[in-house]
Design a protein around this motif. Structure first.
Motif, PDB file in Angstrom:
ATOM      1  N   SER A  35      47.810  31.229  35.597  1.00 53.79           N
ATOM      2  CA  SER A  35      46.539  31.065  34.661  1.00 53.79           C
ATOM      3  C   SER A  35      46.824  31.323  33.375  1.00 53.79           C
ATOM      4  N   PRO A  36      46.339  30.375  32.446  1.00 53.16           N
ATOM      5  CA  PRO A  36      46.592  30.440  30.863  1.00 53.16           C
ATOM      6  C   PRO A  36      45.749  31.833  30.476  1.00 53.16           C
ATOM      7  N   ASP A  37      44.633  32.167  31.097  1.00 51.65           N
ATOM      8  CA  ASP A  37      43.881  33.270  30.713  1.00 51.65           C
ATOM      9  C   ASP A  37      44.557  34.644  31.109  1.00 51.65           C
ATOM     10  N   GLY A  38      45.651  34.677  31.651  1.00 58.86           N
ATOM     11  CA  GLY A  38      46.290  35.868  31.909  1.00 58.86           C
ATOM     12  C   GLY A  38      45.593  36.675  33.273  1.00 58.86           C
ATOM     13  N   THR A  39      45.125  36.007  33.952  1.00 62.90           N
ATOM     14  CA  THR A  39      44.819  36.358  35.202  1.00 62.90           C
ATOM     15  C   THR A  39      45.934  37.204  36.317  1.00 62.90           C
ATOM     16  N   GLY A  40      46.917  36.485  36.216  1.00 66.03           N
ATOM     17  CA  GLY A  40      48.166  36.955  36.743  1.00 66.03           C
ATOM     18  C   GLY A  40      48.589  38.408  36.440  1.00 66.03           C
ATOM     19  N   LEU A  41      48.558  38.544  35.001  1.00 66.30           N
ATOM     20  CA  LEU A  41      48.967  39.858  34.689  1.00 66.30           C
ATOM     21  C   LEU A  41      48.014  41.035  34.931  1.00 66.30           C
ATOM     22  N   THR A  42      46.406  40.553  34.887  1.00 64.76           N
ATOM     23  CA  THR A  42      45.628  41.434  35.383  1.00 64.76           C
ATOM     24  C   THR A  42      45.951  41.768  36.966  1.00 64.76           C
ATOM     25  N   ALA A  43      46.139  40.686  37.697  1.00 65.45           N
ATOM     26  CA  ALA A  43      46.636  40.904  38.998  1.00 65.45           C
ATOM     27  C   ALA A  43      47.800  41.708  39.418  1.00 65.45           C
ATOM     28  N   ASP A  44      48.598  41.854  38.572  1.00 69.50           N
ATOM     29  CA  ASP A  44      49.885  42.724  38.631  1.00 69.50           C
ATOM     30  C   ASP A  44      49.501  44.330  38.318  1.00 69.50           C
ATOM     31  N   GLN A  99      40.135  35.490  35.240  1.00 68.60           N
ATOM     32  CA  GLN A  99      40.147  36.731  34.535  1.00 68.60           C
ATOM     33  C   GLN A  99      38.964  37.459  34.377  1.00 68.60           C
ATOM     34  N   ASP A 100      37.703  37.072  34.489  1.00 76.62           N
ATOM     35  CA  ASP A 100      36.411  37.814  34.484  1.00 76.62           C
ATOM     36  C   ASP A 100      36.041  38.032  35.761  1.00 76.62           C
ATOM     37  N   ASN A 101      36.823  37.654  36.665  1.00 74.56           N
ATOM     38  CA  ASN A 101      36.128  37.944  38.175  1.00 74.56           C
ATOM     39  C   ASN A 101      37.110  38.829  38.900  1.00 74.56           C
ATOM     40  N   ILE A 102      38.554  38.799  38.601  1.00 79.39           N
ATOM     41  CA  ILE A 102      39.564  39.198  39.670  1.00 79.39           C
ATOM     42  C   ILE A 102      39.516  40.929  39.749  1.00 79.39           C
ATOM     43  N   LYS A 103      38.974  41.538  38.885  1.00 85.64           N
ATOM     44  CA  LYS A 103      38.958  42.899  38.774  1.00 85.64           C
ATOM     45  C   LYS A 103      37.750  43.345  39.800  1.00 85.64           C
ATOM     46  N   ILE A 104      36.556  42.674  39.487  1.00 86.20           N
ATOM     47  CA  ILE A 104      35.523  42.984  40.161  1.00 86.20           C
ATOM     48  C   ILE A 104      35.569  42.646  41.677  1.00 86.20           C
ATOM     49  N   ILE A 105      36.161  41.563  41.966  1.00 93.41           N
ATOM     50  CA  ILE A 105      36.140  41.193  43.388  1.00 93.41           C
ATOM     51  C   ILE A 105      37.223  41.861  44.142  1.00 93.41           C
ATOM     52  N   THR A 106      38.441  42.231  43.638  1.00 92.39           N
ATOM     53  CA  THR A 106      39.228  42.966  44.166  1.00 92.39           C
ATOM     54  C   THR A 106      38.643  44.374  44.546  1.00 92.39           C
ATOM     55  N   LYS A 107      38.026  45.089  43.689  1.00 95.13           N
ATOM     56  CA  LYS A 107      37.424  46.336  43.858  1.00 95.13           C
ATOM     57  C   LYS A 107      36.622  46.282  44.874  1.00 95.13           C
ATOM     58  N   ASN A 108      35.594  45.322  44.872  1.00 96.32           N
ATOM     59  CA  ASN A 108      34.322  45.260  45.963  1.00 96.32           C
ATOM     60  C   ASN A 108      35.138  45.062  47.346  1.00 96.32           C
ATOM     61  N   ILE A 111      47.221  45.748  47.292  1.00 95.56           N
ATOM     62  CA  ILE A 111      47.206  44.473  46.599  1.00 95.56           C
ATOM     63  C   ILE A 111      48.557  43.656  46.468  1.00 95.56           C
ATOM     64  N   TYR A 112      48.819  42.532  46.838  1.00 94.67           N
ATOM     65  CA  TYR A 112      49.989  41.790  46.669  1.00 94.67           C
ATOM     66  C   TYR A 112      49.711  40.569  45.735  1.00 94.67           C
ATOM     67  N   VAL A 113      50.608  40.080  45.080  1.00 97.16           N
ATOM     68  CA  VAL A 113      50.599  38.918  44.020  1.00 97.16           C
ATOM     69  C   VAL A 113      51.514  37.972  44.405  1.00 97.16           C
ATOM     70  N   ILE A 114      51.290  36.851  44.427  1.00 94.97           N
ATOM     71  CA  ILE A 114      52.339  35.804  44.530  1.00 94.97           C
ATOM     72  C   ILE A 114      52.070  34.925  43.419  1.00 94.97           C
ATOM     73  N   HIS A 115      53.143  34.934  42.436  1.00 89.31           N
ATOM     74  CA  HIS A 115      52.974  33.924  41.152  1.00 89.31           C
ATOM     75  C   HIS A 115      53.657  32.814  41.345  1.00 89.31           C
ATOM     76  N   ARG A 116      52.978  31.734  41.076  1.00 84.01           N
ATOM     77  CA  ARG A 116      53.508  30.344  41.159  1.00 84.01           C
ATOM     78  C   ARG A 116      53.796  29.666  39.615  1.00 84.01           C
ATOM     79  N   LEU A 117      54.449  28.980  39.488  1.00 83.95           N
ATOM     80  CA  LEU A 117      54.967  28.543  37.867  1.00 83.95           C
ATOM     81  C   LEU A 117      53.766  27.990  37.135  1.00 83.95           C
ATOM     82  N   LYS A 118      53.258  26.882  38.025  1.00 84.90           N
ATOM     83  CA  LYS A 118      52.090  26.148  37.498  1.00 84.90           C
ATOM     84  C   LYS A 118      51.052  25.699  38.406  1.00 84.90           C
TER      85      LYS A 118
END
Ligand SMILES: Nc1nc2c(ncn2[C@@H]2O[C@H](COP(=O)(O)OP(=O)(O)OP(=O)(O)O)[C@@H](O)[C@H]2O)c(=O)[nH]1
Ligand SMILES: [Mg+2]
Length: 250
Positions: free
Chosen positions: A54-63, A28-37, A73-80
């Motif tokens: 990800s329990p910290d909500g990375t998937g929602l930020t990715a969406d 969660q703390d990294n995904i925005k920075i890395i994708t924009k870079n 940007i494309y997102v693949i969600h897996r259940l666990k």
């Protein structure tokens, strides 16, 4: 020297539709920075995030990022949480199905410098597989303790001696290759589910006679998120290399 203007003029040499695959688990703390870079580098570079719920909500930020940049940007969600190796396999399948011709594997925790991406892409003109090495001309790793460095050095020595691979850094996760490399390997039959997947991939590309080059990269230890390296991960890699050498895995 990175020729960013040339890249931005739409001339990514031998490849036209590259994708960076970012496996994520609690980034969660990294995904925005890395994708924009990454997106800022070149208009043609796409990103595929493979998130394991990800329990910290990375998937929602990715969406949300995917909504903001729908064509890039494309997102693949897996259940666990299913491991780094299978995350890459799902990313590779997506790339094949959607006509990407070049794949970059990269950690999402800012350990890998996004500025190396154009260097990798430039090398695609001459090579099928380019390995980012932390160990060419010295050691370029920031913030590792001695134990971690020793473990990594041992792992790479082991892969060279036991696995017979001629690379300085077979365990690193920052790599770039043409999609043909993946097509030549039966990704449904990869033995590793976790971190050793990257060694297996390099081993198989090498055995399939693709042209391979190592380029220097710098690795900085994560400064946000939780470290996931364990004894189990290390042992999985050691056994996998032995099995590859003994041809118990093909
Ligand atoms: N989708 C998915 N991603 C994973 C999994 N395990 C690790 N990752 C991601 O894979 C990348 C590399 O994992 P890291 O945990 O950074 O591995 P590392 O660099 O060897 O170790 P540390 O940075 O010390 O934790 C990061 O982007 C992780 O979020 C997993 O099971 N599933
Ligand atoms: Mg890391």
């Amino acid at each position: 020297m990175i020729d960013k203007d040339k890249l931005n003029a739409g001339n990514i040499y031998a490849v036209s539709k590259p994708a960076v695959i970012l496996p994520t688990y609690n980034e969660q703390d990294n995904i925005k920075i890395i994708t924009k870079n990454i997106l800022s580098l070149n208009d043609r570079i796409n990103i595929i995030i493979v998130d394991d719920n990800s329990p910290d909500g990375t998937g929602l930020t990715a969406d949300a990022l995917s909504k903001e940049y729908p064509e890039r940007i494309y997102v693949i969600h897996r259940l666990k949480k299913e491991g780094l190796g299978t995350a890459y396999i799902d990313g590779f399948r997506f790339c094949i199905e959607n006509g990407f011709d070049c794949i970059i594997t990269m950690d999402a925790d800012l350990s890998h410098d996004f500025n190396s991406i154009p260097v990798f892409l430039n090398e695609m003109e001459h090579y099928d597989f380019v390995i980012g090495s932390r160990y060419i001309n010295g050691i370029r790793i920031l913030n590792w303790d001695f134990k971690r460095l020793l473990l990594s050095q041992f792992a790479n020595y082991y892969v060279r001696k036991i696995g017979g691979l001629p690379f300085t850094d077979a365990t690193g996760g920052f790599n770039c290759f043409k999609v043909d490399v993946i097509k030549s390997i039966n990704i449904n039959y990869m033995s590793s589910v976790g971190y050793s997947f990257l060694i297996e991939l390099k081993f198989k590309a090498y055995k399939n006679n693709f042209t391979i080059k190592e380029i220097p990269i710098t690795f900085s230890q994560r400064n946000a998120g939780i470290s996931k390296l364990s004894k189990k991960v290390f042992l999985e890699a050691m056994f996998m290399v032995l099995k590859l050498r003994l041809r118990l895995i093909r």
